[in-house]
Design a protein around this motif. Structure first.
Motif, PDB file in Angstrom:
ATOM      1  N   HIS A  89       0.834  -1.210   0.000  1.00 24.58           N
ATOM      2  CA  HIS A  89       0.000   0.000   0.000  1.00 24.58           C
ATOM      3  C   HIS A  89       0.858   1.245   0.000  1.00 24.58           C
ATOM      4  O   HIS A  89       1.611   1.475   0.944  1.00 24.58           O
ATOM      5  CB  HIS A  89      -0.936  -0.018   1.207  1.00 24.58           C
ATOM      6  CG  HIS A  89      -2.043  -1.016   1.072  1.00 24.58           C
ATOM      7  ND1 HIS A  89      -3.316  -0.648   0.739  1.00 24.58           N
ATOM      8  CD2 HIS A  89      -2.050  -2.365   1.164  1.00 24.58           C
ATOM      9  CE1 HIS A  89      -4.074  -1.735   0.663  1.00 24.58           C
ATOM     10  NE2 HIS A  89      -3.339  -2.787   0.921  1.00 24.58           N
ATOM     11  N   VAL A 100       1.463  20.619  -2.140  1.00 21.75           N
ATOM     12  CA  VAL A 100       0.861  19.389  -2.642  1.00 21.75           C
ATOM     13  C   VAL A 100      -0.150  19.726  -3.741  1.00 21.75           C
ATOM     14  O   VAL A 100      -1.050  20.534  -3.535  1.00 21.75           O
ATOM     15  CB  VAL A 100       0.155  18.610  -1.513  1.00 21.75           C
ATOM     16  CG1 VAL A 100      -0.618  17.427  -2.076  1.00 21.75           C
ATOM     17  CG2 VAL A 100       1.177  18.140  -0.482  1.00 21.75           C
TER      18      VAL A 100
ATOM     19  N   ALA B  60     -15.561  12.671  -1.969  1.00 17.84           N
ATOM     20  CA  ALA B  60     -14.976  11.404  -2.405  1.00 17.84           C
ATOM     21  C   ALA B  60     -14.154  10.824  -1.266  1.00 17.84           C
ATOM     22  O   ALA B  60     -13.443  11.550  -0.572  1.00 17.84           O
ATOM     23  CB  ALA B  60     -14.080  11.625  -3.629  1.00 17.84           C
ATOM     24  N   THR B  62     -11.700   7.308  -0.476  1.00 17.46           N
ATOM     25  CA  THR B  62     -11.097   6.025  -0.847  1.00 17.46           C
ATOM     26  C   THR B  62     -10.426   5.449   0.381  1.00 17.46           C
ATOM     27  O   THR B  62      -9.594   6.114   1.003  1.00 17.46           O
ATOM     28  CB  THR B  62     -10.063   6.199  -1.982  1.00 17.46           C
ATOM     29  OG1 THR B  62     -10.754   6.582  -3.173  1.00 17.46           O
ATOM     30  CG2 THR B  62      -9.325   4.889  -2.260  1.00 17.46           C
ATOM     31  N   ASN B  64      -8.279   2.193   1.757  1.00 15.65           N
ATOM     32  CA  ASN B  64      -7.501   1.008   1.398  1.00 15.65           C
ATOM     33  C   ASN B  64      -7.244   0.179   2.653  1.00 15.65           C
ATOM     34  O   ASN B  64      -6.623   0.674   3.602  1.00 15.65           O
ATOM     35  CB  ASN B  64      -6.162   1.425   0.772  1.00 15.65           C
ATOM     36  CG  ASN B  64      -6.348   2.348  -0.413  1.00 15.65           C
ATOM     37  OD1 ASN B  64      -6.809   1.937  -1.463  1.00 15.65           O
ATOM     38  ND2 ASN B  64      -5.998   3.622  -0.242  1.00 15.65           N
ATOM     39  N   ARG B  79      -4.627  14.291   7.830  1.00 17.19           N
ATOM     40  CA  ARG B  79      -3.777  15.437   7.488  1.00 17.19           C
ATOM     41  C   ARG B  79      -4.366  16.137   6.270  1.00 17.19           C
ATOM     42  O   ARG B  79      -4.609  15.492   5.250  1.00 17.19           O
ATOM     43  CB  ARG B  79      -2.358  14.934   7.176  1.00 17.19           C
ATOM     44  CG  ARG B  79      -1.408  15.988   6.661  1.00 17.19           C
ATOM     45  CD  ARG B  79       0.054  15.516   6.702  1.00 17.19           C
ATOM     46  NE  ARG B  79       0.323  14.367   5.844  1.00 17.19           N
ATOM     47  CZ  ARG B  79       0.703  14.460   4.565  1.00 17.19           C
ATOM     48  NH1 ARG B  79       0.852  15.641   4.004  1.00 17.19           N
ATOM     49  NH2 ARG B  79       0.941  13.371   3.866  1.00 17.19           N
ATOM     50  N   ALA B  81      -3.744  17.772   3.259  1.00 14.99           N
ATOM     51  CA  ALA B  81      -2.574  17.950   2.394  1.00 14.99           C
ATOM     52  C   ALA B  81      -2.702  19.209   1.556  1.00 14.99           C
ATOM     53  O   ALA B  81      -1.696  19.807   1.167  1.00 14.99           O
ATOM     54  CB  ALA B  81      -2.404  16.732   1.476  1.00 14.99           C
ATOM     55  N   HIS B  89      -8.228  18.411   0.468  1.00 14.24           N
ATOM     56  CA  HIS B  89      -7.732  17.053   0.209  1.00 14.24           C
ATOM     57  C   HIS B  89      -7.028  16.506   1.441  1.00 14.24           C
ATOM     58  O   HIS B  89      -6.009  17.050   1.860  1.00 14.24           O
ATOM     59  CB  HIS B  89      -6.792  17.062  -1.006  1.00 14.24           C
ATOM     60  CG  HIS B  89      -7.528  17.250  -2.289  1.00 14.24           C
ATOM     61  ND1 HIS B  89      -7.785  16.216  -3.147  1.00 14.24           N
ATOM     62  CD2 HIS B  89      -8.112  18.342  -2.834  1.00 14.24           C
ATOM     63  CE1 HIS B  89      -8.486  16.668  -4.177  1.00 14.24           C
ATOM     64  NE2 HIS B  89      -8.690  17.960  -4.022  1.00 14.24           N
ATOM     65  N   ILE B  91      -5.313  13.204   3.628  1.00 18.50           N
ATOM     66  CA  ILE B  91      -4.713  11.872   3.675  1.00 18.50           C
ATOM     67  C   ILE B  91      -4.905  11.373   5.102  1.00 18.50           C
ATOM     68  O   ILE B  91      -4.644  12.111   6.057  1.00 18.50           O
ATOM     69  CB  ILE B  91      -3.212  11.927   3.314  1.00 18.50           C
ATOM     70  CG1 ILE B  91      -3.023  12.388   1.862  1.00 18.50           C
ATOM     71  CG2 ILE B  91      -2.544  10.562   3.539  1.00 18.50           C
ATOM     72  CD1 ILE B  91      -1.586  12.648   1.464  1.00 18.50           C
ATOM     73  N   GLU B  93      -4.397   8.034   7.840  1.00 19.45           N
ATOM     74  CA  GLU B  93      -3.852   6.714   8.142  1.00 19.45           C
ATOM     75  C   GLU B  93      -4.445   6.222   9.453  1.00 19.45           C
ATOM     76  O   GLU B  93      -4.602   6.998  10.392  1.00 19.45           O
ATOM     77  CB  GLU B  93      -2.326   6.782   8.229  1.00 19.45           C
ATOM     78  CG  GLU B  93      -1.678   7.068   6.875  1.00 19.45           C
ATOM     79  CD  GLU B  93      -0.182   7.284   6.983  1.00 19.45           C
ATOM     80  OE1 GLU B  93       0.568   6.313   6.972  1.00 19.45           O
ATOM     81  OE2 GLU B  93       0.219   8.465   7.097  1.00 19.45           O
ATOM     82  N   THR B 103      -4.992   2.975   4.805  1.00 17.45           N
ATOM     83  CA  THR B 103      -4.672   4.282   4.223  1.00 17.45           C
ATOM     84  C   THR B 103      -5.932   4.795   3.541  1.00 17.45           C
ATOM     85  O   THR B 103      -6.768   3.999   3.099  1.00 17.45           O
ATOM     86  CB  THR B 103      -3.537   4.215   3.182  1.00 17.45           C
ATOM     87  OG1 THR B 103      -3.999   3.503   2.031  1.00 17.45           O
ATOM     88  CG2 THR B 103      -2.300   3.522   3.731  1.00 17.45           C
ATOM     89  N   ALA B 104      -6.065   6.100   3.478  1.00 15.19           N
ATOM     90  CA  ALA B 104      -7.281   6.658   2.882  1.00 15.19           C
ATOM     91  C   ALA B 104      -7.027   8.063   2.373  1.00 15.19           C
ATOM     92  O   ALA B 104      -6.126   8.754   2.853  1.00 15.19           O
ATOM     93  CB  ALA B 104      -8.415   6.692   3.912  1.00 15.19           C
ATOM     94  N   THR B 105      -7.811   8.452   1.377  1.00 17.29           N
ATOM     95  CA  THR B 105      -7.872   9.863   0.985  1.00 17.29           C
ATOM     96  C   THR B 105      -9.333  10.290   1.029  1.00 17.29           C
ATOM     97  O   THR B 105     -10.237   9.507   0.735  1.00 17.29           O
ATOM     98  CB  THR B 105      -7.294  10.129  -0.419  1.00 17.29           C
ATOM     99  OG1 THR B 105      -7.995   9.343  -1.391  1.00 17.29           O
ATOM    100  CG2 THR B 105      -5.805   9.785  -0.480  1.00 17.29           C
ATOM    101  N   THR B 212     -14.119   2.891  -2.722  1.00 15.86           N
ATOM    102  CA  THR B 212     -14.315   4.316  -2.980  1.00 15.86           C
ATOM    103  C   THR B 212     -15.797   4.642  -2.893  1.00 15.86           C
ATOM    104  O   THR B 212     -16.632   3.856  -3.324  1.00 15.86           O
ATOM    105  CB  THR B 212     -13.751   4.689  -4.362  1.00 15.86           C
ATOM    106  OG1 THR B 212     -12.320   4.613  -4.323  1.00 15.86           O
ATOM    107  CG2 THR B 212     -14.140   6.105  -4.773  1.00 15.86           C
TER     108      THR B 212
END
Lengths: 269, 269
Positions: A89, A100, B60, B62, B64, B79, B81, B89, B91, B93, B103-105, B212
């Motif tokens: 991952h 970013v 959105a 996602t 993982n 966080r 980003a 946006h 991120i 964890e 992990t994800a966004t 997602t």
């Protein structure tokens, strides 16, 4: 002496400090403003593909376009957040001027022998060379693809007529030809002009916010395919509040499903 | 004195050091091994929903699933980003014992008044209360949902008969009732038992790798809906090499598309 393909030049990355890459946008894949989103996605994936610690082939990729990518250099920062026996991952960030611009996650995996049988069947369509090549006008990246539309072309007349459906189907391949791989498949997953243009017959401003690709082929399958056409299709789902999403599929000429994709897109209308 | 809903207790997070949250898996949402993936996704989203810096509503997500989530406490590390004028946006964890497990966004956005018109129409189906409630056996999290299957139930007989399609449709709502919000909508996006069980009529081991969700409603719309049923459906796409994907949609009783979802799933067969 053979010259590198424009696509390979565009996605090329150079080592840049501890675990980072340096790349640059490519004039050959320029969009109206900044680069084609598909080439950015391919660059992000390439940061993992070229990483010495990579385990397996790409399985899932999500790219979030956090800000407009400016023409010029960028830094890619891939990080393996978790490595298992057969899956890995990654979190990837693309930066310009220390900010970013793209966030992404990539899952790579070792595929195994397993029962298979794709459910999303390729629609019955004419073979690619029996379909007229679609003339491409406008932005530079369109010249990098040979497209043969079967259904759902960009409207000929922007008359603002509302349509209730947005299915697009086309045959596509790299121009000039190039053997298919994960990077080029990723780039082609973003090939669809915005569904809202079809629904509204109106050239409204838009930008992809997030795109996901699931890969259903391994590296050997892609390599064996060479530089044939892909049949690709996409269809809109939800349209509200200035955002729409679509789902899509990519098949090879034999009808094997190579990837599925979806994205959510901003529009102003 | 009213007691908190089990869902709210399950997704509750407490501040934990600089910009982190502490949470715990919930016995009420236990799966065969570890927690239901939908509740993990809701916890991840909640790390952003509860963040003081959040801008706008989820657009959105996602997630993982990098490793099995163990029963017990976890730390969530969100966080921002990138923060723009109207989109943000994240991120995220999720860690257990210092190791990354998820992990994800997340993209959040301020929705605007814009032309809209959903293309993915709700299929014509009987009203929820005209459909028999489906008896739920087995794992604990299933008891947290009232399900009324219309099509594509878990096979009654595991006879290994191969089917070429895997469409599932059901009405679903929280049990006990709870007003719909982004967190519960996210949890319900993972409600589909694995499509490979339908295709194979065989209880093969599996696990979601990445999911997602795209949100097509804002907070006010969800709040106005209250605790009605959702019509949810999912259909498999590619099945090969030990991984399959599905695409799905979630509508309210009025037929408004609230979210679309995709996931790629590992299976051993």
């Amino acid at each position: 002496m053979s010259q590198a393909h424009l696509f390979d030049t565009a996605i090329a990355l150079a080592p840049h400090g501890e675990g980072e890459w340096r790349g640059s946008t490519s004039a050959a894949y320029a969009n109206m403003i900044g680069p084609y989103g598909g080439i950015t996605a391919a660059q992000v994936l390439n940061a993992v593909l070229g990483h010495p610690d990579r385990l397996g082939d790409p399985l899932a990729l999500t790219v979030n376009y956090a800000a407009a990518v400016a023409d010029g250099p960028f830094v890619l920062r891939p990080r393996a957040a978790r490595t298992n026996r057969s899956t890995q991952h990654w979190i990837v960030e693309l930066l310009q001027g220390g900010q970013v611009v793209v966030t992404a996650t990539v899952v790579t995996a070792v595929r195994r022998d397993a029962w298979g049988g794709h459910e999303a069947a390729m629609p019955e369509v004419p073979r690619p060379l029996d379909v007229a090549r679609t003339a491409q006008h406008g932005v530079e990246w369109l010249q990098r693809y040979e497209m043969r539309f079967l259904q759902g072309k960009v409207p000929d007349v922007w008359d603002g007529r509302t349509s209730d459906q947005s299915l697009t189907r086309l045959w596509v391949r790299d121009e000039p030809l190039r053997p298919l791989d994960f990077a080029s498949l990723t780039a082609m997953a973003d090939i669809f002009f915005p569904r809202v243009w079809l629904r509204r017959a109106k050239l409204v401003p838009m930008g992809t916010v997030s795109m996901t690709v699931y890969f259903h082929a391994d590296a050997a399958q892609l390599a064996a395919y060479g530089s044939g056409f892909l049949l690709v299709q996409a269809r809109g789902q939800g349209f509200a509040g200035g955002f729409f999403d679509h789902g899509g599929q990519l098949w090879n000429e034999a009808g094997d499903l190579l990837a599925t994709t979806h994205q959510v897109v901003y529009y102003r209308e």
